[in-house]
Write a protein that holds these residues in place. Structure first.
Motif, PDB file in Angstrom:
ATOM      1  N   MET A   1      37.240  54.482  57.905  1.00  0.00           N
ATOM      2  CA  MET A   1      38.827  54.455  58.137  1.00  0.00           C
ATOM      3  C   MET A   1      39.057  53.345  57.183  1.00  0.00           C
ATOM      4  SD  MET A   1      41.587  53.715  60.966  1.00  0.00           S
ATOM      5  CE  MET A   1      40.530  53.955  62.254  1.00  0.00           C
ATOM      6  N   LEU A   2      39.962  53.490  56.443  1.00  0.00           N
ATOM      7  CA  LEU A   2      40.502  52.454  55.383  1.00  0.00           C
ATOM      8  C   LEU A   2      41.758  51.934  55.833  1.00  0.00           C
ATOM      9  CD1 LEU A   2      39.704  54.871  52.266  1.00  0.00           C
ATOM     10  CD2 LEU A   2      38.611  52.615  52.695  1.00  0.00           C
ATOM     11  N   MET A   3      41.663  50.639  55.847  1.00  0.00           N
ATOM     12  CA  MET A   3      43.017  49.846  56.395  1.00  0.00           C
ATOM     13  C   MET A   3      42.992  48.575  55.781  1.00  0.00           C
ATOM     14  SD  MET A   3      42.096  49.372  60.162  1.00  0.00           S
ATOM     15  CE  MET A   3      40.619  48.801  60.960  1.00  0.00           C
ATOM     16  N   GLY A   4      44.234  47.816  55.840  1.00  0.00           N
ATOM     17  CA  GLY A   4      44.429  46.705  55.133  1.00  0.00           C
ATOM     18  C   GLY A   4      45.320  46.829  53.727  1.00  0.00           C
ATOM     19  N   GLU A   5      45.898  45.574  53.782  1.00  0.00           N
ATOM     20  CA  GLU A   5      46.731  45.243  52.364  1.00  0.00           C
ATOM     21  C   GLU A   5      46.369  44.142  51.642  1.00  0.00           C
ATOM     22  OE1 GLU A   5      51.260  43.539  51.850  1.00  0.00           O
ATOM     23  OE2 GLU A   5      51.232  45.149  53.214  1.00  0.00           O
ATOM     24  N   TYR A   6      46.280  44.334  50.415  1.00  0.00           N
ATOM     25  CA  TYR A   6      45.692  43.297  49.705  1.00  0.00           C
ATOM     26  C   TYR A   6      46.628  43.038  48.347  1.00  0.00           C
ATOM     27  CZ  TYR A   6      41.498  43.960  52.387  1.00  0.00           C
ATOM     28  OH  TYR A   6      40.785  44.407  53.643  1.00  0.00           O
ATOM     29  N   GLN A   7      46.929  42.026  47.767  1.00  0.00           N
ATOM     30  CA  GLN A   7      47.665  41.818  46.709  1.00  0.00           C
ATOM     31  C   GLN A   7      46.329  41.391  45.537  1.00  0.00           C
ATOM     32  OE1 GLN A   7      51.178  41.427  46.755  1.00  0.00           O
ATOM     33  NE2 GLN A   7      50.824  41.936  48.970  1.00  0.00           N
ATOM     34  N   ILE A  17      40.137  44.980  40.580  1.00  0.00           N
ATOM     35  CA  ILE A  17      39.102  44.853  41.380  1.00  0.00           C
ATOM     36  C   ILE A  17      39.408  45.517  42.690  1.00  0.00           C
ATOM     37  CG2 ILE A  17      37.810  42.956  42.577  1.00  0.00           C
ATOM     38  CD1 ILE A  17      38.312  41.186  40.209  1.00  0.00           C
ATOM     39  N   VAL A  18      38.781  46.358  43.119  1.00  0.00           N
ATOM     40  CA  VAL A  18      38.903  47.197  44.512  1.00  0.00           C
ATOM     41  C   VAL A  18      38.443  45.988  45.516  1.00  0.00           C
ATOM     42  CG1 VAL A  18      38.084  48.817  45.930  1.00  0.00           C
ATOM     43  CG2 VAL A  18      38.379  49.257  43.486  1.00  0.00           C
ATOM     44  N   PRO A  19      39.313  45.725  46.404  1.00  0.00           N
ATOM     45  CA  PRO A  19      38.718  44.937  47.573  1.00  0.00           C
ATOM     46  C   PRO A  19      37.280  45.182  48.262  1.00  0.00           C
ATOM     47  CG  PRO A  19      41.062  45.499  47.758  1.00  0.00           C
ATOM     48  CD  PRO A  19      40.602  46.270  46.697  1.00  0.00           C
ATOM     49  N   ALA A  20      36.791  43.984  48.486  1.00  0.00           N
ATOM     50  CA  ALA A  20      35.227  44.438  48.916  1.00  0.00           C
ATOM     51  C   ALA A  20      35.216  45.150  50.137  1.00  0.00           C
ATOM     52  CB  ALA A  20      34.939  42.972  49.136  1.00  0.00           C
ATOM     53  N   TYR A  28      30.766  53.329  45.508  1.00  0.00           N
ATOM     54  CA  TYR A  28      31.014  53.194  43.927  1.00  0.00           C
ATOM     55  C   TYR A  28      31.540  54.553  43.167  1.00  0.00           C
ATOM     56  CZ  TYR A  28      29.366  48.580  44.825  1.00  0.00           C
ATOM     57  OH  TYR A  28      29.116  47.181  45.420  1.00  0.00           O
ATOM     58  N   LYS A  29      32.048  55.539  43.697  1.00  0.00           N
ATOM     59  CA  LYS A  29      32.494  56.674  43.143  1.00  0.00           C
ATOM     60  C   LYS A  29      33.677  57.045  43.665  1.00  0.00           C
ATOM     61  CE  LYS A  29      30.019  59.278  40.243  1.00  0.00           C
ATOM     62  NZ  LYS A  29      29.446  60.604  39.758  1.00  0.00           N
ATOM     63  N   GLY A  79      36.436  58.125  39.090  1.00  0.00           N
ATOM     64  CA  GLY A  79      36.268  57.037  38.602  1.00  0.00           C
ATOM     65  C   GLY A  79      34.843  56.408  39.364  1.00  0.00           C
ATOM     66  N   GLU A  80      34.448  55.161  38.795  1.00  0.00           N
ATOM     67  CA  GLU A  80      32.990  54.593  39.045  1.00  0.00           C
ATOM     68  C   GLU A  80      33.504  53.337  39.136  1.00  0.00           C
ATOM     69  OE1 GLU A  80      28.337  55.081  38.098  1.00  0.00           O
ATOM     70  OE2 GLU A  80      29.807  56.691  37.531  1.00  0.00           O
ATOM     71  N   LEU A  81      33.072  52.605  40.045  1.00  0.00           N
ATOM     72  CA  LEU A  81      33.131  50.999  40.265  1.00  0.00           C
ATOM     73  C   LEU A  81      31.985  50.222  39.519  1.00  0.00           C
ATOM     74  CD1 LEU A  81      34.852  51.956  42.606  1.00  0.00           C
ATOM     75  CD2 LEU A  81      34.389  50.073  43.732  1.00  0.00           C
ATOM     76  N   ASP A  82      32.425  49.327  38.699  1.00  0.00           N
ATOM     77  CA  ASP A  82      31.244  48.725  37.977  1.00  0.00           C
ATOM     78  C   ASP A  82      30.572  47.615  38.902  1.00  0.00           C
ATOM     79  OD1 ASP A  82      32.745  46.335  37.985  1.00  0.00           O
ATOM     80  OD2 ASP A  82      33.416  46.450  36.007  1.00  0.00           O
ATOM     81  N   LYS A  83      29.561  47.051  38.685  1.00  0.00           N
ATOM     82  CA  LYS A  83      28.996  45.866  39.450  1.00  0.00           C
ATOM     83  C   LYS A  83      29.722  45.060  39.970  1.00  0.00           C
ATOM     84  CE  LYS A  83      24.485  46.771  37.414  1.00  0.00           C
ATOM     85  NZ  LYS A  83      23.433  46.213  36.160  1.00  0.00           N
TER      86      LYS A  83
END
Length: 143
Positions: A1-7, A17-20, A28-29, A79-83
């Motif tokens: 489940m994805l939840m939360g809010e990030y600025q 930058i995708v939140p950790a 990563y995809k 999309g693919e996240l980088d390192k």
């Protein structure tokens, strides 16, 4: 489940930058596409596959169903996240969501929504219900 809010913000190369907390679930995809309310949706590949199955079952004879499928697929990109956990958002999707610099990333059940900060604040202010209205709406949805 994805939840939360990030600025966060988008850099000059169109990367966020995708939140950790979301990275592990994306593995990563992902698939990026137009969302509703002028935001973007980011689906983990497994969730996109489920969404695809539902869309694939819509009747091709129905013009509204065809338009709905077209809406999500025409703008969809893998999309693919980088390192460093960065994800590039294509210019066409940035234009659609009016993303210029500051943005809000939120987890909503099975997907991530990316909003321009201003659009998110406007949506939040426009959708505010008082506690009684909120409770009534929840009840009408069976929650």
């Amino acid at each position: 489940m994805l939840m939360g809010e990030y600025q966060n913000s988008i850099d000059s190369k169109g990367r966020i930058i995708v939140p950790a907390k979301f990275r592990e679930q994306l593995e990563y995809k992902c698939v990026l596409t137009k969302g509703l309310d002028n935001c973007l949706y980011i689906y983990p590949m497994t969730e996109w596959a489920k969404f695809h199955e539902k869309l694939d079952k819509l009747p091709v004879s129905d013009p509204k169903a065809r338009a709905f499928v077209r809406y999500f697929y025409a703008s969809a990109v893998e999309g693919e996240l980088d390192k460093q956990g960065r994800l590039t958002i294509p210019q066409s999707l940035r234009n659609y969501a009016n993303i210029e610099k500051e943005l809000v990333t939120i987890g909503v059940l099975n997907k991530i929504e990316i909003w321009s900060k201003q659009a998110y604040e406007n949506a939040e202010n426009g959708e505010m219900l008082d506690a009684s209205e909120f409770a009534e709406q929840m009840e009408s949805y069976g929650i």
